[in-house]
Design a protein around this motif. Structure first.
Motif, mmCIF file in Angstrom:
data_model
loop_
_atom_site.group_PDB
_atom_site.id
_atom_site.type_symbol
_atom_site.label_atom_id
_atom_site.label_comp_id
_atom_site.label_asym_id
_atom_site.label_seq_id
_atom_site.Cartn_x
_atom_site.Cartn_y
_atom_site.Cartn_z
ATOM 1 N N TRP A 1 0.839 -1.211 0.000
ATOM 2 C CA TRP A 1 0.000 0.000 0.000
ATOM 3 C C TRP A 1 0.870 1.255 0.000
ATOM 4 O O TRP A 1 0.514 2.274 -0.602
ATOM 5 C CB TRP A 1 -0.924 0.007 1.210
ATOM 6 N N MET B 1 0.375 6.788 -6.508
ATOM 7 C CA MET B 1 -0.776 7.685 -6.605
ATOM 8 C C MET B 1 -0.334 9.144 -6.526
ATOM 9 O O MET B 1 -0.783 9.996 -7.303
ATOM 10 C CB MET B 1 -1.777 7.365 -5.487
ATOM 11 N N TYR C 1 -8.915 5.770 0.673
ATOM 12 C CA TYR C 1 -7.491 5.811 1.040
ATOM 13 C C TYR C 1 -7.252 7.043 1.909
ATOM 14 O O TYR C 1 -7.786 8.107 1.623
ATOM 15 C CB TYR C 1 -6.643 5.891 -0.236
ATOM 16 N N SER D 1 -8.222 2.584 3.797
ATOM 17 C CA SER D 1 -8.188 1.235 3.228
ATOM 18 C C SER D 1 -7.000 0.428 3.724
ATOM 19 O O SER D 1 -7.033 -0.804 3.704
ATOM 20 C CB SER D 1 -8.168 1.323 1.702
ATOM 21 N N LEU E 1 -9.371 -4.045 -2.603
ATOM 22 C CA LEU E 1 -9.300 -2.583 -2.664
ATOM 23 C C LEU E 1 -8.010 -2.127 -3.326
ATOM 24 O O LEU E 1 -7.996 -1.161 -4.106
ATOM 25 C CB LEU E 1 -9.398 -2.010 -1.246
ATOM 26 N N PHE E 2 -6.918 -2.827 -3.027
ATOM 27 C CA PHE E 2 -5.629 -2.506 -3.642
ATOM 28 C C PHE E 2 -5.715 -2.623 -5.163
ATOM 29 O O PHE E 2 -5.214 -1.764 -5.896
ATOM 30 C CB PHE E 2 -4.562 -3.456 -3.088
ATOM 31 N N TYR F 1 -7.818 0.388 -6.641
ATOM 32 C CA TYR F 1 -7.018 1.617 -6.679
ATOM 33 C C TYR F 1 -5.915 1.515 -7.733
ATOM 34 O O TYR F 1 -5.655 2.468 -8.469
ATOM 35 C CB TYR F 1 -6.403 1.890 -5.299
ATOM 36 N N ALA G 1 -7.400 1.843 -11.283
ATOM 37 C CA ALA G 1 -7.851 3.211 -11.574
ATOM 38 C C ALA G 1 -6.669 4.137 -11.831
ATOM 39 O O ALA G 1 -6.672 4.934 -12.782
ATOM 40 C CB ALA G 1 -8.712 3.730 -10.424
ATOM 41 N N PHE G 2 -5.628 4.028 -11.005
ATOM 42 C CA PHE G 2 -4.497 4.947 -11.158
ATOM 43 C C PHE G 2 -3.566 4.529 -12.290
ATOM 44 O O PHE G 2 -2.914 5.389 -12.888
ATOM 45 C CB PHE G 2 -3.728 5.065 -9.835
#
Length: 484
Positions: free
Chosen positions: A156, A163, A230, A233, A246-247, A250, A253-254
């Motif tokens: 993360w 991110m 985040y 999360s 969830l990882f 994200y 998406a990024f």
């Protein structure tokens, strides 16, 4: 071959930075030794990663002392704004500097569709060491909840840096180009407000998380409900399947946002800097040399949002102190905010020294003395913190009239800390030069600034007039030293 290109770009950027230091460029033996030591990308990443790992040990006691695993996870997740914000800041500032040096001009003639990835990978590799700041806390989580939870937590941290890097690229791609014209001043104001608002949203999440940490048993259900956000999360690492899900969301998406941004970024680099035409008549003003140089720097930063982000960081960093002080009640004291603002003024030195970019060689050809140059940079570093401090002090004096007595502190403290930072970075340098912005120098300047801020705060508590005399003496000494 692609990694080789990234290493070459890093060596070229290091070479040009060292070349801008006349003390090194005039001594080939010294230059070669310095370049050999700092020109290796792998060596630089390794040494900085070790340093950040050591620094990360300061985060472990709070985690280790908490017996409740849920409370430990909330505290742990609150750390994850650090890699995001550091990557965002580094990307937004360094991207503008790297492009201004013309590092990517040789790639423009090559049949490369997404050449912007080289800029991105170069910056991302430089930012990787900051992630190791969270390695010691991740080890503590691994001891408490198992090795899998610790490994997912560190993953993360890597994603948080990615991110922040992506958001930094978006800032540069969307706002980093030069803009002028009739409404350039209004555009600059909107850009500055947008940067502060975006950063404030991150702090808002962090404050909400701290509130949850102090009321964890009561609000446990609420934490689980908003675990999709985040950095909340990260608190799901005790449930590997949920955390990995969830990882993945994200990450997907990024990665998509990153890919689209890179394509537009390379198109922008290929086209060059865009400048809107202006039909306003030019005007000639006469200023002192240091004031003229400072105004030049502000005009450059105002037209490049990535550099403006760097100058605004000291103001953004004190938002938590400001919110905490406001929430303390009617007898609100402005001093904690002013002390924090003064201490964090040093972090804008990297952006201030990179404003000139590729034009630094031209600057050295002017009849410009080092003392004039340093005084101008002192003005640039302290201007926004001083303006913010004066505005906050005057505004909060309506709640507590005694805050008006702190106006001299709002003016003098950022000048003192900015002068100390420049003195550290230009130690033993006798000509206009671009010094290396090493972590050692930054750490020393933050330590010395902390000492000045600490003395100012402690003495202020007992005798305000003596605290002001101390600040006047520090600023006077620094102005004398920077004028030698």
């Amino acid at each position: 071959m692609e990694w080789k290109i990234v290493e070459i770009l890093y060596r070229e950027m290091t070479y040009r930075r060292l070349k801008a230091n006349p003390q090194l460029s005039a001594d080939w033996k010294k230059f070669s030794k310095m370049f050999k030591r700092s020109g290796s990308l792998r060596r630089s990443v390794l040494s900085q990663s070790v340093a950040f790992t050591v620094f990360g040990l300061i985060l472990t006691p709070a985690l280790y002392s908490v017996k409740d695993p849920g409370g430990a996870l909330v505290i742990y997740s609150s750390y994850f704004m650090i890699p995001l914000l550091m990557a965002l800041y580094s990307t937004a500032v360094t991207s503008q500097y790297a492009v201004s040096l013309g590092l990517f001009e040789p790639l423009l003639s090559l049949p490369i569709d997404v050449g912007g990835k080289y800029l991105s990978v170069l910056l991302l590799v430089i930012e990787v060491p900051s992630v190791f700041f969270l390695l010691p806390p991740s080890v503590v989580i691994a001891v408490k909840l198992g090795s899998l939870a610790g490994a997912i937590g560190f993953a993360w941290a890597l994603l948080g840096a990615f991110m922040g890097h992506t958001l930094g690229l978006i800032i540069y791609e969307r706002f980093g180009k030069t803009s002028a014209g009739r409404f350039s001043g209004l555009k600059t104001l909107f850009k500055a407000l947008a940067i502060v608002i975006i950063m404030s949203l991150f702090y808002g999440l962090n404050y909400f998380q701290r509130y949850v940490a102090s009321h964890y048993e009561t609000l446990k259900g609420l934490v689980e409900r908003y675990s999709v956000a985040y950095p909340f999360s990260v608190a799901t690492v005790e449930k590997p399947s949920l955390s990995l899900g969830l990882f993945s969301l994200y990450g997907l998406a990024f990665v998509l946002t990153y890919y689209l941004t890179i394509k537009r970024l390379w198109a922008g680099i290929s086209e060059g800097t865009i400048s809107e035409s202006s039909k306003r008549p030019s005007r000639l003003f006469s200023h002192r040399p240091e004031v003229a140089l400072a105004l030049k720097d502000f005009k450059i930063a105002a037209r490049n949002t990535s550099l403006l982000t760097g100058l605004l960081m000291p103001v953004v960093v004190v938002i938590p102190s400001l919110l905490g002080a406001i929430g303390s009640g009617f007898n609100w004291s402005v001093m904690p905010v002013l002390l924090a603002l003064g201490w964090t003024s040093a972090i804008s030195v990297d952006a201030v020294l990179k404003i000139d970019g590729g034009a630094f060689e031209v600057l050295r050809t002017l009849p410009l003395e080092l003392r004039t140059f340093l005084r101008s940079k002192m003005l640039v570093m302290s201007a926004l913190p001083v303006l913010a401090g004066l505005s906050i002090t005057i505004g909060m004096s309506f709640r507590n009239f005694s805050n008006l007595f702190a106006l001299p502190v709002a003016l003098l403290l950022p000048l003192a800390t900015s002068g100390i930072t420049l003195s550290v970075f230009y130690w033993r340098i006798r000509e206009v030069a671009l010094p290396r912005t090493t972590w050692r120098k930054m750490g020393l300047s933050l330590f010395l600034n902390g000492a000045v801020v600490g003395v100012t705060g402690v003495v202020w508590f007992f005798m305000k007039s003596l605290s002001l005399i101390f600040l006047v003496a520090v600023v006077g000494f620094l102005l004398w030293k920077l004028s030698r």
